[in-house]
Design an enzyme around this catalytic site. Structure first.
Site, mmCIF file in Angstrom:
data_model
loop_
_atom_site.group_PDB
_atom_site.id
_atom_site.type_symbol
_atom_site.label_atom_id
_atom_site.label_comp_id
_atom_site.label_asym_id
_atom_site.label_seq_id
_atom_site.Cartn_x
_atom_site.Cartn_y
_atom_site.Cartn_z
ATOM 1 N N ALA A 130 -4.357 7.454 -4.447
ATOM 2 C CA ALA A 130 -2.949 6.925 -4.626
ATOM 3 C C ALA A 130 -3.267 5.600 -5.120
ATOM 4 O O ALA A 130 -3.284 4.658 -4.194
ATOM 5 C CB ALA A 130 -1.910 7.027 -3.791
ATOM 6 N N THR A 161 0.844 -1.348 -0.147
ATOM 7 C CA THR A 161 -0.052 -0.006 0.159
ATOM 8 C C THR A 161 0.837 1.298 -0.065
ATOM 9 O O THR A 161 2.065 1.309 -0.380
ATOM 10 C CB THR A 161 -0.924 -0.090 1.190
ATOM 11 N N ASN A 162 0.202 2.295 0.248
ATOM 12 C CA ASN A 162 1.142 3.540 0.159
ATOM 13 C C ASN A 162 0.530 4.532 1.468
ATOM 14 O O ASN A 162 -0.416 4.163 2.176
ATOM 15 C CB ASN A 162 0.977 4.298 -1.043
ATOM 16 N N ARG A 163 1.091 6.026 1.609
ATOM 17 C CA ARG A 163 0.831 6.514 2.809
ATOM 18 C C ARG A 163 -0.342 7.480 2.498
ATOM 19 O O ARG A 163 -0.600 8.158 3.347
ATOM 20 C CB ARG A 163 2.027 7.456 2.977
ATOM 21 N N SER A 164 -1.407 7.264 1.530
ATOM 22 C CA SER A 164 -2.380 8.117 1.446
ATOM 23 C C SER A 164 -3.328 7.815 2.686
ATOM 24 O O SER A 164 -3.706 6.716 2.592
ATOM 25 C CB SER A 164 -3.034 7.817 0.321
#
Ligand code: PMT
Length: 398
Positions: A278, A211-214
């Site tokens: 994102a 996943t990512n930081r959004s």
């Protein structure tokens, strides 16, 4: 664009429930949003909270009687009913709901409600058995039929110690309902806007994912701002910790492929798509059915395949498409390339190297870039204000 609550006259009716403490927070939030708040306390509410609480928060007279010689209600008993842009009853007890449903007007609050043409929000708060009682059910149904907006109640632990449906919904949600009702005839009414939010999750096995930081905050702010201008909003949301906004249809998804399907469905009848999400560019080639064991080797290579480009794949001449770009270098150049490859009407580039903009924070500093190369550098603003700036440009494309 200011919140639709700003400069509005709101009557806050508070009735006798332990949830009165939340009404003080609601009064404070309404005042902070720029509303003029006239509080009405029923006799039972005054057993839980004092006039002084609300007078201190709203800096205005608090109404408790139709006959007080110090109040202008003794001269014109429907003065509040006539001046209100919106009435909120929070908390609303079963007793007050029953009185309103039956047209009784034996105190300031019920008289004001009987005499007003303003929209009315009712936020019930009571024991679960009282809410489930057929008498209350019938009264609530009557009020819905007359156009009242019933906000809640929520499920959870009740003051009686029982678990069930009867908790007053949170002030944040009542603010959402107020914004929606006050903004319903706004400049985006009649338009359907699809918004994506958050960072997609690509499963590796039942425990792990990519996943990512959004956080979802930017997408949620756009959805709320569009709702507050009267749009019909569909939010396609990747996993996040944000509360479901009132008056917005939310489809919860996990992966990029889920998001693609949900967005394609929602865009069939939409006027604009705003892709704040994102989206993971890559996903594991295969998802393992059981948890991968770590004791087999010191290294683990994952084979990844490219995810479909969601926004590039949506093609409809009547749909306005807005993309986002989170860039750490060459902000403008990289964003321009994306406008072309994704066939966007414009792109919103965020500088994710600054601590006060981009991922997770409540503010953002964006540059809006148009297909002809013109750029608009906007100052640091709350994500809600950034959302309005984006919607202003979407609206000019309709
Ligand atoms: O959620 P917050 O914490 O508030 O943070 C907000 C944000 C920084 C995530 C957001 O404002 C933002 O910048 N989102 C875009 C992130 C990004 O870098 O996107 P991208 O450059 O990978 O993609 C460009 C555009 O194509 C985006 O609109 C994206 O949604 C879309 N895209 C990307 C990949 C893909 N497979 N399909 C897509 O549609």
């Amino acid at each position: 664009m200011p919140s639709p609550i700003q400069n509005k006259r709101i009557v806050l009716g508070v009735t006798g429930s332990i949830a009165c403490y939340k009404a003080a927070d609601l009064a404070s939030k309404l005042v902070q949003s720029g509303a003029l708040v006239d509080t009405v306390l029923t006799e039972a509410a005054r057993e839980f909270v004092s006039e002084l609480t609300f007078k201190s928060l709203t800096h205005r007279e608090v109404h408790t009687s139709l006959y007080s010689p110090n109040s202008n209600l003794s001269i014109n008993h429907v003065a509040l009913a006539e001046s209100a842009d919106l009435i909120i009853v929070a908390p609303a007890t079963a007793n007050t709901i029953a009185k309103i449903a039956n047209g009784i007007s034996d105190d300031v609050l019920t008289t004001t409600i009987l005499a007003t043409t303003a929209p009315i929000i009712i936020a019930p708060a009571m024991d679960a058995n009282m809410f489930d009682n057929p008498a209350t059910e019938a009264n609530v149904t009557t009020l819905i039929g007359r156009g009242f907006f019933i906000a809640g109640p929520a499920e959870g632990r009740l003051a009686s110690g029982l678990m069930g449906k009867g908790r007053m919904i949170e002030p944040f949600d009542i603010m959402g309902a107020a914004s929606m009702l006050l903004g319903k005839d706004g400049d985006l009414s009649g338009k359907k806007i699809v918004v994506s939010a958050g960072g997609t999750e690509e499963a590796i096995d039942p425990v792990r994912n990519i996943t990512n930081r959004s956080s979802g905050k930017m997408g949620y702010a756009i959805a709320e701002a569009a709702r507050d201008r009267g749009a019909m909003v569909s939010l396609v949301a990747a996993p996040n910790h944000l509360a479901k906004p009132i008056g917005i249809s939310v489809t919860n998804i996990q992966s990029a492929e889920d998001m693609k399907k949900a967005i394609e469905d929602e865009c069939l009848e939409a006027d604009a798509l705003i892709m704040a999400a994102a989206v993971a560019d890559w996903r594991p080639l295969e998802k393992l059915d059981s948890k991968a064991k770590k004791d087999k080797s010191d290294h683990w290579s994952l084979e990844l395949v490219k995810n479909p480009d969601i926004v590039a794949g949506i093609n409809s001449s009547k749909l306005i498409k807005v993309g986002f770009a989170a860039e750490s270098e060459n902000l403008v150049e990289n964003s321009k390339t994306k406008i072309e490859s994704k066939n966007l009407d414009f792109i919103v580039a965020n500088d994710i190297t600054a601590a006060d903009s981009g991922f997770s924070v409540d503010t953002n500093r964006v540059t809006i870039i148009h297909p002809d190369g013109t750029t608009e550098v906007l100052p640091l603003m709350s994500k809600y204000d950034v959302a309005h700036s984006i919607l202003d440009r979407v609206k000019s494309g309709f």
